[in-house]
Design a protein around this motif. Structure first.
Motif, PDB file in Angstrom:
ATOM      1  N   ALA A   1      19.145 -10.515 -50.852  1.00 46.22           N
ATOM      2  CA  ALA A   1      18.407  -9.907 -49.737  1.00 46.22           C
ATOM      3  C   ALA A   1      18.021  -8.500 -50.177  1.00 46.22           C
ATOM      4  O   ALA A   1      18.585  -7.958 -51.126  1.00 46.22           O
ATOM      5  CB  ALA A   1      19.263  -9.862 -48.466  1.00 46.22           C
ATOM      6  N   PRO A   2      17.036  -7.878 -49.517  1.00 45.72           N
ATOM      7  CA  PRO A   2      16.680  -6.498 -49.865  1.00 45.72           C
ATOM      8  C   PRO A   2      17.880  -5.566 -49.750  1.00 45.72           C
ATOM      9  O   PRO A   2      18.765  -5.756 -48.912  1.00 45.72           O
ATOM     10  CB  PRO A   2      15.590  -6.146 -48.840  1.00 45.72           C
ATOM     11  N   ALA A   3      17.906  -4.553 -50.620  1.00 41.27           N
ATOM     12  CA  ALA A   3      19.008  -3.593 -50.620  1.00 41.27           C
ATOM     13  C   ALA A   3      19.006  -2.758 -49.342  1.00 41.27           C
ATOM     14  O   ALA A   3      17.968  -2.570 -48.698  1.00 41.27           O
ATOM     15  CB  ALA A   3      18.897  -2.682 -51.836  1.00 41.27           C
ATOM     16  N   SER A   4      20.191  -2.266 -49.001  1.00 45.66           N
ATOM     17  CA  SER A   4      20.346  -1.340 -47.871  1.00 45.66           C
ATOM     18  C   SER A   4      20.432   0.079 -48.418  1.00 45.66           C
ATOM     19  O   SER A   4      21.207   0.362 -49.333  1.00 45.66           O
ATOM     20  CB  SER A   4      21.614  -1.677 -47.081  1.00 45.66           C
ATOM     21  N   LEU A   5      19.621   0.981 -47.853  1.00 45.54           N
ATOM     22  CA  LEU A   5      19.611   2.384 -48.281  1.00 45.54           C
ATOM     23  C   LEU A   5      19.559   3.253 -47.030  1.00 45.54           C
ATOM     24  O   LEU A   5      18.546   3.272 -46.325  1.00 45.54           O
ATOM     25  CB  LEU A   5      18.399   2.653 -49.179  1.00 45.54           C
ATOM     26  N   THR A   6      20.660   3.930 -46.741  1.00 44.84           N
ATOM     27  CA  THR A   6      20.760   4.710 -45.509  1.00 44.84           C
ATOM     28  C   THR A   6      21.236   6.123 -45.821  1.00 44.84           C
ATOM     29  O   THR A   6      21.737   6.409 -46.915  1.00 44.84           O
ATOM     30  CB  THR A   6      21.747   4.064 -44.526  1.00 44.84           C
ATOM     31  N   THR A   7      21.081   7.021 -44.841  1.00 43.35           N
ATOM     32  CA  THR A   7      21.530   8.399 -44.999  1.00 43.35           C
ATOM     33  C   THR A   7      22.181   8.879 -43.700  1.00 43.35           C
ATOM     34  O   THR A   7      21.873   8.370 -42.610  1.00 43.35           O
ATOM     35  CB  THR A   7      20.366   9.327 -45.359  1.00 43.35           C
ATOM     36  N   THR A   8      23.078   9.838 -43.851  1.00 41.57           N
ATOM     37  CA  THR A   8      23.699  10.484 -42.689  1.00 41.57           C
ATOM     38  C   THR A   8      23.041  11.824 -42.400  1.00 41.57           C
ATOM     39  O   THR A   8      23.517  12.576 -41.538  1.00 41.57           O
ATOM     40  CB  THR A   8      25.202  10.688 -42.935  1.00 41.57           C
ATOM     41  N   ALA A   9      21.960  12.128 -43.119  1.00 44.61           N
ATOM     42  CA  ALA A   9      21.278  13.405 -42.907  1.00 44.61           C
ATOM     43  C   ALA A   9      20.728  13.471 -41.482  1.00 44.61           C
ATOM     44  O   ALA A   9      20.224  12.472 -40.949  1.00 44.61           O
ATOM     45  CB  ALA A   9      20.144  13.566 -43.915  1.00 44.61           C
ATOM     46  N   PRO A  10      20.815  14.631 -40.843  1.00 49.64           N
ATOM     47  CA  PRO A  10      20.305  14.773 -39.467  1.00 49.64           C
ATOM     48  C   PRO A  10      18.780  14.744 -39.439  1.00 49.64           C
ATOM     49  O   PRO A  10      18.114  14.882 -40.473  1.00 49.64           O
ATOM     50  CB  PRO A  10      20.848  16.136 -39.039  1.00 49.64           C
ATOM     51  N   GLU A  11      18.257  14.573 -38.246  1.00 52.86           N
ATOM     52  CA  GLU A  11      16.804  14.614 -38.078  1.00 52.86           C
ATOM     53  C   GLU A  11      16.316  16.062 -38.214  1.00 52.86           C
ATOM     54  O   GLU A  11      17.064  17.005 -37.920  1.00 52.86           O
ATOM     55  CB  GLU A  11      16.417  14.062 -36.709  1.00 52.86           C
ATOM     56  N   PRO A  12      15.109  16.288 -38.717  1.00 48.22           N
ATOM     57  CA  PRO A  12      14.096  15.282 -39.082  1.00 48.22           C
ATOM     58  C   PRO A  12      14.246  14.746 -40.499  1.00 48.22           C
ATOM     59  O   PRO A  12      13.434  13.957 -40.951  1.00 48.22           O
ATOM     60  CB  PRO A  12      12.785  16.052 -38.921  1.00 48.22           C
TER      61      PRO A  12
END
Length: 359
Positions: A264-275
């Motif tokens: 399946a496509p890789a998961s790429l996430t961040t905990t950086a705040p918005e924006p």
């Protein structure tokens, strides 16, 4: 019956006539309906033409092939063994099947020659008969300018293949020990730096005997991005991708004995705040496939394939296998704590004289 390519149309016509005759309608009297004699004469003519065509195109490359199964019970080999002649272009990664035939009486015969076309290489591979358990090849020659003249006339043309007992599984801790260390800079654009905790590989074993299971690679990293709402920033992220590990059929690179493929496509996430989080999400659409490709290349060529080749050599009490001995992978299985594999070894000119007794 195998026929040369030049005779394939005639062979098809013979097959079609045989089908017509086998389905020929019967009268109420029990006799065939009229016209059968004409069709039988047509079949006889086509068969004669096919025999003449085959006589005009004798077999080309031929050599001896010996396969020995040393596994416990010696019952893993699925017959008949099949041979494939390939056209190869190593620089482009191209591999094209030219023809395939069964090994008969420890001999493989192809219609084509052992020579390569201009700007191309040639190669041969051998395989079990199609089966669920052992889907990988028994032998891959790699790209050659020409196949060695055939045995028994030339001993260098003899192809010997041996199937050893599977070496001990490769422990997942061993695999994790050679993953990129914290601080490593990966060659993406822009570059990614590996952050703590160290990358890990976790394994999910197969649920049934005919599936291979999966592996999941997880990495924490940082990437410096320009053009964000607050200028140039370093953004932390978490990357995860799940993949299968399967036998490689690569004819151009024989040291690539297994390959990894995403489920399946890789998961790429961040905990950086918005924006910054939203800004990173846009960039992640490019970074995720790029990072997946780098990780897969690394897992294949720097982790899994060297580990397997070392394990096979170690099973013979060797540091490295002798030159000319090619390892191919028949099967890969994911266990809870490691990876088991079923290799085969082969060589032109003789295999068993180059190695200690098979384990």
């Amino acid at each position: 019956m195998a026929v040369p390519p030049e005779c394939s149309d005639l062979n098809d016509e013979v097959g079609q006539l045989v089908e017509v005759i086998s389905d020929w309608p019967i009268e109420d009297s029990g006799l065939p309906k009229p016209g059968l004699a004409v069709t039988l004469n047509q079949l006889a003519g086509k068969k004669a033409a096919l025999d003449a065509c085959i006589a005009q195109h004798p077999r080309g490359y031929q050599t001896q092939v010996v396969v020995r199964d040393f596994t416990k019970g010696g019952s893993t080999l699925s017959l008949p063994v099949r041979g494939v002649r390939w056209e190869l272009a190593p620089g482009d990664g191209v591999q094209h099947i030219l023809e395939a035939h069964s090994v008969e009486d420890q001999t493989i015969s192809f219609w084509g020659t052992g020579s390569a076309d201009p700007d191309r290489s040639i190669g041969v591979s051998f395989h079990d008969a199609p089966n669920i358990l052992f889907q990988g090849p028994l032998f891959r020659s790699g790209p050659l300018p020409a196949l060695p003249p055939g045995s028994p006339g030339n001993q260098a043309g003899l192809i010997e293949i041996g199937i050893p007992n599977p070496p001990p599984p490769i422990d997942v801790a061993t695999i994790n020990s050679v993953l990129p260390a914290v601080g490593t800079v990966l060659s993406t654009s822009p570059p990614v730096s590996v952050a703590a905790p160290a990358p890990t590989l976790t394994l999910s074993p197969a649920g049934t005997g005919d599936t291979a299971g999966t592996a999941t690679f997880q990495l924490s990293g940082t990437v410096q991005l320009s053009g964000s709402p607050v200028g140039s920033v370093t953004i932390p992220f978490q990357f995860s991708v799940t993949f299968t590990i399967t036998p490689s059929g690569d004819m151009n690179v024989t040291t690539r004995v297994c390959k990894v493929t995403a489920t399946a496509p890789a998961s790429l996430t961040t905990t950086a705040p918005e924006p910054l989080g939203s800004f990173f999400s846009l960039f992640a659409q490019t970074l995720a496939p790029m990072l997946t490709g780098r990780i897969f290349d690394f897992m294949q060529d720097s982790v899994l394939n060297p580990a397997i080749l070392n394990a096979v050599a170690g099973a013979f009490g060797l540091t490295n296998l002798p030159a000319g001995v090619v390892v191919s992978m028949r099967r890969v299985m994911i266990l809870l704590t490691g990876m088991s594999f079923s290799p085969a070894l082969g060589a032109f000119g003789g295999l068993f004289s180059r190695l200690p007794p098979f384990p």
